[in-house]
Design an enzyme around this catalytic site. Sequence first.
Site, mmCIF file in Angstrom:
data_model
loop_
_atom_site.group_PDB
_atom_site.id
_atom_site.type_symbol
_atom_site.label_atom_id
_atom_site.label_comp_id
_atom_site.label_asym_id
_atom_site.label_seq_id
_atom_site.Cartn_x
_atom_site.Cartn_y
_atom_site.Cartn_z
ATOM 1 N N GLU A 210 0.088 13.790 -27.522
ATOM 2 C CA GLU A 210 0.395 12.873 -26.428
ATOM 3 C C GLU A 210 1.399 11.813 -26.871
ATOM 4 O OE1 GLU A 210 -3.670 13.428 -23.882
ATOM 5 O OE2 GLU A 210 -3.401 11.512 -24.860
ATOM 6 N N CYS B 38 -12.278 5.430 -31.728
ATOM 7 C CA CYS B 38 -11.027 6.074 -31.324
ATOM 8 C C CYS B 38 -11.248 7.497 -30.841
ATOM 9 C CB CYS B 38 -10.064 6.062 -32.515
ATOM 10 S SG CYS B 38 -8.539 6.937 -32.191
ATOM 11 N N GLU C 95 -2.508 9.361 -38.311
ATOM 12 C CA GLU C 95 -2.340 8.269 -39.279
ATOM 13 C C GLU C 95 -0.941 8.430 -39.878
ATOM 14 O OE1 GLU C 95 -3.662 5.371 -40.536
ATOM 15 O OE2 GLU C 95 -1.869 5.561 -41.757
ATOM 16 N N LEU D 27 -6.645 -3.859 -38.834
ATOM 17 C CA LEU D 27 -7.679 -4.560 -39.608
ATOM 18 C C LEU D 27 -9.023 -4.414 -38.885
ATOM 19 C CD1 LEU D 27 -8.277 -6.446 -42.027
ATOM 20 C CD2 LEU D 27 -7.802 -8.376 -40.507
ATOM 21 N N ASN E 106 -10.944 -0.437 -25.650
ATOM 22 C CA ASN E 106 -10.902 0.465 -24.498
ATOM 23 C C ASN E 106 -12.055 1.446 -24.611
ATOM 24 O OD1 ASN E 106 -8.471 -0.357 -23.078
ATOM 25 N ND2 ASN E 106 -7.428 0.235 -24.972
ATOM 26 N N CYS F 112 -4.628 2.183 -25.816
ATOM 27 C CA CYS F 112 -4.940 2.322 -27.239
ATOM 28 C C CYS F 112 -6.254 3.041 -27.462
ATOM 29 C CB CYS F 112 -5.099 0.952 -27.883
ATOM 30 S SG CYS F 112 -3.592 0.096 -28.069
HETATM 31 N N1 SAH Z 1 -3.896 5.519 -37.228
HETATM 32 C C1 SAH Z 1 -3.053 4.396 -36.988
HETATM 33 C C2 SAH Z 1 -2.309 4.442 -35.668
HETATM 34 C C3 SAH Z 1 -3.064 4.925 -34.456
HETATM 35 S S1 SAH Z 1 -4.302 3.873 -33.751
HETATM 36 C C4 SAH Z 1 -3.856 3.116 -37.107
HETATM 37 O O1 SAH Z 1 -5.069 3.188 -37.257
HETATM 38 O O2 SAH Z 1 -3.265 2.057 -37.101
HETATM 39 C C5 SAH Z 1 -3.415 2.571 -32.989
HETATM 40 C C6 SAH Z 1 -4.235 1.329 -32.720
HETATM 41 O O3 SAH Z 1 -5.203 1.554 -31.662
HETATM 42 C C7 SAH Z 1 -5.052 0.862 -33.920
HETATM 43 O O4 SAH Z 1 -4.846 -0.503 -34.147
HETATM 44 C C8 SAH Z 1 -6.489 1.117 -33.515
HETATM 45 O O5 SAH Z 1 -7.367 0.206 -34.151
HETATM 46 C C9 SAH Z 1 -6.426 0.926 -32.009
HETATM 47 N N2 SAH Z 1 -7.527 1.563 -31.304
HETATM 48 C C10 SAH Z 1 -8.107 2.745 -31.572
HETATM 49 N N3 SAH Z 1 -9.098 2.997 -30.691
HETATM 50 C C11 SAH Z 1 -9.138 1.936 -29.835
HETATM 51 C C12 SAH Z 1 -9.926 1.609 -28.685
HETATM 52 N N4 SAH Z 1 -10.880 2.428 -28.255
HETATM 53 N N5 SAH Z 1 -9.667 0.453 -28.045
HETATM 54 C C13 SAH Z 1 -8.685 -0.372 -28.474
HETATM 55 N N6 SAH Z 1 -7.906 -0.106 -29.526
HETATM 56 C C14 SAH Z 1 -8.132 1.026 -30.216
#
Ligand code: SAH
Length: 373
Positions: A93, A120, A172, A227, A302, A345
């Site tokens: 996506e 996630c 990642e 973080l 989310n 996100c």
């Molecule tokens: N793997 C990488 C990039 C993809 S995730 C990383 O971890 O940075 C991109 C962002 O979305 C990250 O900051 C992650 O913490 C956030 N994220 C993942 N699941 C989420 C959710 N359910 N609600 C809000 N943010 C989320």
Amino acid sequence: MEWQRNIKTLTEDEIKAWLREVDEKPFRAEQIQKWLFCQQVKSFDEMLNISPALREKLAKQFELRSLKEDQHMVSVDGTVKWLFETWDGHHIETVMIPANGRFSVCVSTQVGCAMNCAFCRTAKMGFFRNLEAGEILEEIINVNWYLKENNIFNEEGQIAQVTNIIFMGMGEPLNNLENVHRVCCTLHNQKLFNMGSKRMTVSTSGVVPRIKELVDRNTPCCLAISLNSTNNEYRSSVMPVNNIWPIEKLLEGVDEYIRRTDNYVTFEFVLIQGITCTPKAAKELIRICAPRRVKVNAIILNDGDDPNLHAPTPDEVDTFLAAVRAAQIQITIRTARGRDILAACGQLAHKKKNDQGVFERGSSLPDATPRQS
Ligand code: SAH
């Protein structure tokens, strides 16, 4: 379908080497790359200053369009999400977010993800494979095609083009650093996309040795770190990567990055009710941010699939932001875009067509954790 190397993956030097092999002039490499990345052609036949014979050789050897659009969905807020099928039948996506005159694209860097973060959705798919540089570049080029074909204009009244890239889609990015590096270099190349390094942000869950590698390689991009929590015990429970590189190690990596690049680092911080969005968590976040050149990007959780994790109330969010701001820490709140099309996100994940809600599943940590150096 058989695998053919994606022409967009190759550097100019690699195209030159191939041209020599097939008895063609190396200067054609620059012309070919201009057709690919400036004109953004859809077939080799559109490369008008390239001889038909060479076009044929190119078409025989390389793939020019390897992603097939499966569908795209347009949100009420203008955000667009694409589902692309890869040559080997996987789905990824890509999201385009128009905001404040910018057209940002959130690209996927892997099919699925091995990091297994609890909140996630991509994590639920497991990990299948890295995307090639050419495939990632195609995600961006497909968005440019969409902007052109739909007559979407920028603030200057010209057909809009993608202005910013965030490596925050599926996967990642630092576990696919070789290819992410190639993509950033192609985007940064003045002769091609000419995109400034401040317009590209690579986001990591915290693969610390690769942060150093990013600096060693001088990859033209900014860095964001997910973080999400300042507490090792909690962070490990939702982000398994923290078992390998706990917060102290992560901060060492961040400090080295800041020292060597003089860039700001962005901390992404997902606000989870009662856990990361509390006065205590705000205090801890301040303690970590105050001595560093960092900005915080807070993201309201989310909906994922974990029934124990909830988004905070607007009041709780306001209290959290006010506490952090009172300590002179720069914090912005990322508004969820494309919620109606599941583009926000942490919501990117593909379910197999015709399934009963079962995710197509690959592997997850620790067996799929790529090499640690
Ligand atoms: N793997 C990488 C990039 C993809 S995730 C990383 O971890 O940075 C991109 C962002 O979305 C990250 O900051 C992650 O913490 C956030 N994220 C993942 N699941 C989420 C959710 N359910 N609600 C809000 N943010 C989320």
